[in-house]
Design a protein around this motif. Structure first.
Motif, PDB file in Angstrom:
ATOM      1  N   GLN A  13       0.828  -1.199   0.000  1.00  0.00           N
ATOM      2  CA  GLN A  13       0.000   0.000   0.000  1.00  0.00           C
ATOM      3  C   GLN A  13       0.862   1.249   0.000  1.00  0.00           C
ATOM      4  OE1 GLN A  13      -2.667  -0.347   3.393  1.00  0.00           O
ATOM      5  NE2 GLN A  13      -4.260  -1.220   2.075  1.00  0.00           N
ATOM      6  N   ALA A  14       0.315   2.317  -0.506  1.00  0.00           N
ATOM      7  CA  ALA A  14       1.025   3.597  -0.504  1.00  0.00           C
ATOM      8  C   ALA A  14       1.447   3.950   0.918  1.00  0.00           C
ATOM      9  CB  ALA A  14       0.137   4.689  -1.082  1.00  0.00           C
ATOM     10  N   PRO A  87       2.104   5.260  -5.519  1.00  0.00           N
ATOM     11  CA  PRO A  87       1.624   4.514  -6.697  1.00  0.00           C
ATOM     12  C   PRO A  87       2.516   4.712  -7.928  1.00  0.00           C
ATOM     13  CG  PRO A  87      -0.225   5.477  -5.544  1.00  0.00           C
ATOM     14  CD  PRO A  87       1.019   6.001  -4.872  1.00  0.00           C
ATOM     15  N   VAL A 125       2.398  -0.604  -6.135  1.00  0.00           N
ATOM     16  CA  VAL A 125       1.989   0.197  -4.987  1.00  0.00           C
ATOM     17  C   VAL A 125       0.545   0.628  -5.201  1.00  0.00           C
ATOM     18  CG1 VAL A 125       2.506   2.193  -3.547  1.00  0.00           C
ATOM     19  CG2 VAL A 125       4.358   1.008  -4.752  1.00  0.00           C
ATOM     20  N   SER A 126      -0.311   0.210  -4.300  1.00  0.00           N
ATOM     21  CA  SER A 126      -1.732   0.546  -4.425  1.00  0.00           C
ATOM     22  C   SER A 126      -2.048   1.820  -3.638  1.00  0.00           C
ATOM     23  CB  SER A 126      -2.595  -0.603  -3.907  1.00  0.00           C
ATOM     24  OG  SER A 126      -2.341  -0.818  -2.529  1.00  0.00           O
ATOM     25  N   SER A 127      -3.017   2.554  -4.141  1.00  0.00           N
ATOM     26  CA  SER A 127      -3.386   3.828  -3.491  1.00  0.00           C
ATOM     27  C   SER A 127      -4.445   3.634  -2.427  1.00  0.00           C
ATOM     28  CB  SER A 127      -3.889   4.812  -4.544  1.00  0.00           C
ATOM     29  OG  SER A 127      -4.987   4.257  -5.227  1.00  0.00           O
TER      30      SER A 127
END
Length: 127
Positions: A13-14, A87, A125-127
């Motif tokens: 995750q971010a 991200p 990388v997910s927001s």
């Protein structure tokens, strides 16, 4: 035969962190320069960081506050510690080896000075 194998990528995750590893087989990396590059979909390969043959570290200006390159000669492994991931850091990350040292002509950020490359490890990388 020199082989480079990246590992440590994944989904995060971010704001999170990852540490990438690049295991070098065939020759000890301490006599060479080592670099990390990344390539996002639809974009050109981009310099991230390097350890030069003289042991200096070099970073892309936009990443130097969040990324750290280091090496362990006993393990013949180079690391890339990535913190506060965003991200836009999503990419395939590659490590590479260089025998070049005339950095006044071609700096460590130049992909063409690297003669061996790993297969890459995906970082998402997910927001």
């Amino acid at each position: 035969q020199v082989q480079l194998a990246e590992s440590g990528g994944g989904l995060v995750q971010a704001g999170g962190s990852l540490r990438l590893s690049c295991a070098v087989s065939g020759r000890t990396f301490s006599n060479f320069g080592m670099g990390w590059f990344r390539q996002a979909p639809g974009k050109e390969r981009e310099f991230v960081a390097a350890i030069t043959r003289t042991g200096s570290t070099v970073y892309a200006d936009s990443l130097k506050d969040r990324f750290t390159i280091s090496g362990d000669s006993a393990k013949n492994t180079v690391y890339l510690q990535m913190n506060s991931l965003k991200p836009e850091d999503t990419a395939v990350y590659y490590c590479a080896r260089s025998t070049y040292s005339n950095y006044a002509v071609r700096p460590p950020s130049t992909p063409s000075i690297y003669d061996y490359w790993g297969q890459g490890t995906q970082v998402t990388v997910s927001s």
